[in-house]
Design an enzyme around this catalytic site. Structure first.
Site: not given
Ligand code: GBH
Length: 516
Positions: A109, A154, A199, A339, A341, A410
């Site tokens: 990606r 991005h 995001e 994504n 985390y 991610e």
């Protein structure tokens, strides 16, 4: 403390310990043995243009908001450094593809730099040198059967568009979708997986309602909501252009990727509040696309409307979608890009009254979030290793949105550098275990992506935080890339299509396996 409070605390604690115990009993065994990934499951790694490319003004590229920020305010980053050269992937793309081959990746990606392809921001002039760079990268990957998964945006918005309001200007719907069409035309014969925007909450909240990311506008409680609406409509327009004009001949998939932390209530009293926080933080962007009704989440609309009225605004600070826009955005994603985390706890206490003196996103959602100090964490302050939160997040997506295909685009862990990164290995394994648990419960998770292939420019943290499976030596002119221990472990996961908790790699020499 009242008796009822004490009782509820005891109840809460025993519930909690049951959850923890039950989990450890049921899952411990599975986690000690080798666990297979389902057939067809795909593994990748990710980067983004400004974070790795360098070549900030090479061959006709014009400035983005990150060039502008870091040049005009050099110490807007912790180490006063910028992405002018970064990992120099603009020149070193062959080495990057070699690393992908070493890892045996199914896909990679990366993102396109808008101003590298369209230096005027608009499609009147296509920069051939920029196009050539991406053609070289894509063709080199395809030579070795590594699929490109391409993000259109991005965070490196053309500076010129920012000067016209950026994502707060509704014309961005046309600006963005014109750019998207150019990208589909140029690369869509070979790129079969597209991400429109990385995001949304980082773009809008951190960029427009805060000072954590460019353009650091900090117009709280207003600009981030204008951004949110325009961004969703721009995304949806690009989606429909692809769907109607390109999918019939190119046959790929397209969606956006959400940044979603898990928000856990601190006590039973905070259950409703934690749900409101989830809706504000990422439901803001997921509900309009994935819910049956579309539009912003009801709890957001209600709270912001009520607050705005009480604050003396003539209308709600949350812009409204027309009914056509609701329909245009609803369903505009072929998969749930995620994504993921970390996790935060949510609570509210009386001291919140008067805590915020201006209208703001946090004031609108009326809660506080934190991470307990005993949670083990990465070099990034916000990044704690909480795999059960990842599991809860995956479960909620399955339950709330009718089990959409999920691409984890991610997931990763930061250190301060060094090749022995056992903490990163622990994190990746714990998250893959949680992912496998969710798959066993029925979640349709199809891809997993480590952030990041290599160390890169970590936005306002500069180069102080390292997310790479490969270390980048920024002191060397060649930006030498060296595999960390985690690269060897990830390679084995990808090769065996399985998670072996006891695998210890031989880190003396990295090779390219046959067939790669
Ligand atoms: C991702 O964002 C990005 O997509 C990627 O570019 C980035 O390199 C990677 O994470 C690692 O950070 O300054 O304390 O307010 C993850 C979501 C949103 C997390 C912004 C950090 C700022 C935290 N990020 N957030 S703070």
């Amino acid at each position: 403390m009242s008796l009822s409070l004490v009782l509820s605390d005891i109840l809460h604690l025993s519930l909690l310990s049951c959850i923890l115990l039950c989990e450890s009993e049921a899952l411990k065994e599975a986690r000690q043995s080798v666990r297979k990934f389902p057939d067809g499951f795909q593994f990748g790694t990710a980067t983004a243009s400004y974070q790795v490319e360098g070549g900030w003004d090479a061959d006709g590229k014009s400035p983005s908001i990150w060039d502008h920020l870091t040049h005009n305010d050099p110490c807007s980053t912790d180490d006063c450094k910028n992405g002018d050269i970064a990992a120099d992937s603009y020149n070193l793309y062959k080495r990057d593809v070699e690393m992908m081959r070493e890892l045996g990746l199914d896909f990679y990606r990366f993102s396109l730099s808008w101003t590298r392809i369209l230096p005027t921001s608009f499609p009147d002039k296509i920069n051939e040198a920029g196009v050539q760079y991406y053609n070289n990268l894509i063709n080199e990957m395809l030579k070795y059967n590594i699929q490109p998964l391409v993000t259109l945006f991005h965070w490196d918005l053309p500076q010129k568009l920012q000067e016209m309001g950026g994502w707060t200007n509704p014309h961005i719907v046309d600006w963005f979708s014109d750019y998207a069409r150019v990208a589909f035309e140029l690369f869509g014969d070979r790129v079969k997986n597209w991400i429109t925007i990385n995001e949304p909450s980082a773009v809008c909240f951190h960029g427009y309602g805060s000072v954590t990311l460019a353009p650091m506008l900090n117009i709280q409680g207003v600009a981030e909501y204008m951004c949110a609406k325009n961004l969703l409509v721009a995304h949806a327009k690009a989606y429909h252009i692809y769907d109607k004009e390109f999918r019939p001949t190119q046959g790929g998939t397209i969606g956006l990727t959400h940044n979603a932390f898990w928000y856990e209530p601190e006590t039973e009293n905070d259950v409703e509040l934690a749900e409101a926080v989830r809706q504000f933080e990422w439901g803001q962007y997921a509900h309009p696309i994935f819910s049956k009704t579309g539009d912003f989440p009801p709890v957001m609309k209600e709270k912001i409307a009520a607050k705005s009225a009480a604050q003396g605004f003539k209308r709600t600070r949350l812009p409204e979608f027309t009914s056509e826009e609701v329909e245009m955005v609803r369903g505009s994603s072929d998969f749930f890009g995620l994504n993921a985390y970390t996790t935060f706890l949510v609570y509210k206490n009386e001291s919140l009254e008067g805590y915020y003196d201006v209208p703001s996103f946090y004031d609108d959602y009326e809660a506080l979030t934190y991470q307990p100090t005993h949670w083990s964490g990465a070099a990034s302050v916000w990044l704690k290793d909480v795999p059960w939160g990842f599991y809860n997040l995956l479960t909620k997506i399955r339950e709330d949105y009718d089990n959409p295909p999920v691409f984890i685009l991610e997931n990763g862990y930061s250190t301060r550098g060094g090749l022995d990164d056992d903490d990163r290995i622990t994190y990746i394994r714990s998250h893959l275990n949680a992912l496998l648990d969710a798959i066993e419960e029925g979640s349709d998770i199809q891809k997993y992506t480590v952030w990041s292939l290599m160390d890169n420019f970590e936005w306002t943290r500069g180069y102080t935080e390292r997310f790479g499976l490969y270390e980048v030596d920024y002191e060397s002119p060649q930006r030498t890339r060296t595999p960390r221990k985690s690269a060897f472990v990830y390679k084995e996961i990808v090769r065996s299509r399985a998670l072996d908790p006891h695998y210890e790699p031989d880190t003396t020499v990295m090779t390219i396996d046959e067939g790669h």
